[in-house]
Design a protein around this motif. Structure first.
Motif, PDB file in Angstrom:
ATOM      1  N   ALA A  99       0.815  -1.217   0.000  1.00  0.00           N
ATOM      2  CA  ALA A  99       0.000   0.000   0.000  1.00  0.00           C
ATOM      3  C   ALA A  99       0.847   1.265   0.000  1.00  0.00           C
ATOM      4  O   ALA A  99       0.339   2.351  -0.285  1.00  0.00           O
ATOM      5  N   HIS A 100       2.152   1.107   0.279  1.00  0.00           N
ATOM      6  CA  HIS A 100       3.034   2.272   0.370  1.00  0.00           C
ATOM      7  C   HIS A 100       4.197   2.208  -0.623  1.00  0.00           C
ATOM      8  O   HIS A 100       5.294   2.704  -0.357  1.00  0.00           O
ATOM      9  N   GLY A 101       3.947   1.569  -1.758  1.00  0.00           N
ATOM     10  CA  GLY A 101       4.848   1.720  -2.891  1.00  0.00           C
ATOM     11  C   GLY A 101       5.875   0.641  -3.108  1.00  0.00           C
ATOM     12  O   GLY A 101       6.839   0.845  -3.854  1.00  0.00           O
ATOM     13  N   PHE A 102       5.678  -0.550  -2.509  1.00  0.00           N
ATOM     14  CA  PHE A 102       6.643  -1.628  -2.683  1.00  0.00           C
ATOM     15  C   PHE A 102       5.975  -2.859  -3.286  1.00  0.00           C
ATOM     16  O   PHE A 102       4.794  -3.124  -3.064  1.00  0.00           O
ATOM     17  N   GLU A 103       6.758  -3.595  -4.032  1.00  0.00           N
ATOM     18  CA  GLU A 103       6.346  -4.909  -4.527  1.00  0.00           C
ATOM     19  C   GLU A 103       6.994  -5.962  -3.641  1.00  0.00           C
ATOM     20  O   GLU A 103       8.203  -5.938  -3.424  1.00  0.00           O
ATOM     21  N   SER A 104       6.212  -6.890  -3.139  1.00  0.00           N
ATOM     22  CA  SER A 104       6.726  -7.904  -2.217  1.00  0.00           C
ATOM     23  C   SER A 104       7.446  -9.015  -2.973  1.00  0.00           C
ATOM     24  O   SER A 104       6.945  -9.509  -3.997  1.00  0.00           O
ATOM     25  N   LEU A 105       8.609  -9.405  -2.458  1.00  0.00           N
ATOM     26  CA  LEU A 105       9.367 -10.518  -3.022  1.00  0.00           C
ATOM     27  C   LEU A 105       9.331 -11.742  -2.112  1.00  0.00           C
ATOM     28  O   LEU A 105       9.032 -12.839  -2.560  1.00  0.00           O
ATOM     29  N   GLU A 106       9.638 -11.536  -0.834  1.00  0.00           N
ATOM     30  CA  GLU A 106       9.627 -12.650   0.111  1.00  0.00           C
ATOM     31  C   GLU A 106       9.338 -12.144   1.518  1.00  0.00           C
ATOM     32  O   GLU A 106       9.612 -10.983   1.857  1.00  0.00           O
ATOM     33  N   LEU A 107       8.820 -13.026   2.361  1.00  0.00           N
ATOM     34  CA  LEU A 107       8.713 -12.798   3.791  1.00  0.00           C
ATOM     35  C   LEU A 107       9.257 -14.049   4.458  1.00  0.00           C
ATOM     36  O   LEU A 107       8.740 -15.154   4.236  1.00  0.00           O
ATOM     37  N   ILE A 108      10.307 -13.885   5.254  1.00  0.00           N
ATOM     38  CA  ILE A 108      10.975 -15.062   5.829  1.00  0.00           C
ATOM     39  C   ILE A 108      10.982 -14.989   7.357  1.00  0.00           C
ATOM     40  O   ILE A 108      10.865 -13.914   7.953  1.00  0.00           O
ATOM     41  N   GLY A 109      11.141 -16.146   7.972  1.00  0.00           N
ATOM     42  CA  GLY A 109      11.315 -16.230   9.423  1.00  0.00           C
ATOM     43  C   GLY A 109      12.791 -16.165   9.747  1.00  0.00           C
ATOM     44  O   GLY A 109      13.536 -17.113   9.477  1.00  0.00           O
TER      45      GLY A 109
END
Length: 269
Positions: free
Chosen positions: A206-216
Motif C-alpha cells: 500500500a506504500h509503494g513496494f512490490e513484495s518478493l519474500e517474507l521469511i522467518g
C-alpha cells in the motif's frame, strides 16, 4: 521514545547477535541473495552496526543511521576496529520517521531491521515506510524486520512472569487486539509493536513496494539451550547441517508464526 533509547543504551545488541547467530546468518543469506553486486546501502536503525560492518566487508558503500547516539558511536568504533571507515558515507543520529538529512533516491538498497518494532501508532509506521521509500532508488531493494504478534502471545503464555503485564489473560487479549506491548518493569524491552503476519505484505504494498519474500529470521527461537547443546555436541558438520536446514526453511510460510523476527524483502515500484 525515551524509554526505548534508555533500553538500547544498556542493551548489548551486538552481543545478542553474537550469542544468537541464527537470526543474523538467516537474514544475511537472504539479503545477500537479493543485493546487487555493488552499490550504496542505507542501514536505517542499524543499532551498533552489525549488518553495516558485514556490508562494508563485502565492498558496499554504507550510510548508517540510528535513533540512539550511543549506538551510532559504537558503530563508528566498530568501523575503525575493522579498518572499514572508508566504506562508510556517514553515521547519522536519525529517527526512521524523519530522514530529512538524506536526499531522495540515494540508495540501491535499504535495510530497516529495528524501527518497525517500536512504532506503536499507525501514522508513525507509515511515516517510516514512506521515508524509506523516498530515499531508496526506483527498483531499489528493501529489507525490513517485523515481529509477529502470534509469537509474542505464545511466548507470553510460556513465560508469563517474564512479560508482565502479559501474566494475565486480560492483558494478553488486549495485546492480541492492539499489537502494542509496554513492559510493566522498568529497563525491559518495551514500547513495542507486533504485526499480524497477514498484514505485512499488504501494508508494504500500500506504500509503494512490490513484495518478493517474507521469511522467518529465527524460527529456532523455539529451541532452548539444551536443544542447541545437543546438536553442537554432534560435531561441526552436524551443526552446520542444522543451520543450513533453518536457512532453507526460513521462507516456508507455514512456520512464520514461530519465528521471533521476520524479514520482509521488497522492491520500490
Amino acid at each position: 521514545m525515551s524509554d526505548i533509547i534508555n533500553y538500547y543504551n544498556q542493551f548489548d545488541e551486538w552481543g545478542r547477535l553474537e550469542r544468537e547467530p541464527i537470526e543474523f546468518q538467516v537474514n544475511w543469506h537472504y539479503i545477500k541473495r537479493y543485493l546487487p553486486p555493488a552499490g550504496n546501502i542505507l542501514d536505517n536503525g542499524a543499532g551498533p552496526g552489525k549488518y553495516s560492518i558485514k556490508l562494508a566487508m563485502e565492498g558496499y558503500r554504507v550510510t548508517l543511521t540510528d535513533l540512539t547516539p550511543k549506538l551510532v558511536e559504537i558503530a563508528k568504533e566498530k568501523a575503525e576496529e575493522f579498518h572499514l571507515e572508508n566504506h562508510f558515507s556517514d553515521f547519522l543520529v536519525a529517527d526512521a520517521r524523519d530522514l530529512s538529512g538524506i536526499q531522495d533516491e540515494q540508495f540501491d538498497a535499504a535495510l530497516m531491521l529495528g524501527p518497525m518494532y517500536h512504532l506503536q501508532e499507525e501514522a508513525d509506521r507509515i511515516k517510516a515506510i514512506r521515508e524509506l521509500h523516498r530515499v531508496t532508488k526506483k527498483n531499489g531493494l528493501v529489507f525490513i524486520a517485523f515481529m509477529p504478534r502470534i509469537k509474542h502471545i505464545l511466548t507470553s503464555l510460556m513465560y508469563p512472569e517474564n512479560w508482565k503485564p502479559n501474566n494475565q489473560m486480560k492483558s494478553i487479549q488486549q495485546f492480541n487486539d492492539t499489537g502494542s506491548f509496554n513492559h510493566q518493569e522498568a529497563g525491559r524491552f518495551t514500547g513495542a509493536y507486533y504485526f499480524n503476519i497477514e498484514e505485512i505484505k499488504p501494508f508494504m504494498e500500500a506504500h509503494g513496494f512490490e513484495s518478493l519474500e517474507l521469511i522467518g529470521s529465527n524460527v529456532a527461537s523455539i529451541l532452548n539451550k539444551e536443544n542447541w547443546d545437543y546438536w553442537k555436541d554432534k560435531g561441526e558438520q552436524e551443526y552446520k547441517n542444522l543451520i543450513d536446514l533453518l536457512i532453507e526453511k526460513a521462507n516456508d510460510p507455514y512456520i512464520l508464526g514461530i519465528s521471533s523476527h521476520l524479514l520482509y524483502i521488497g522492491v520500490k515500484k
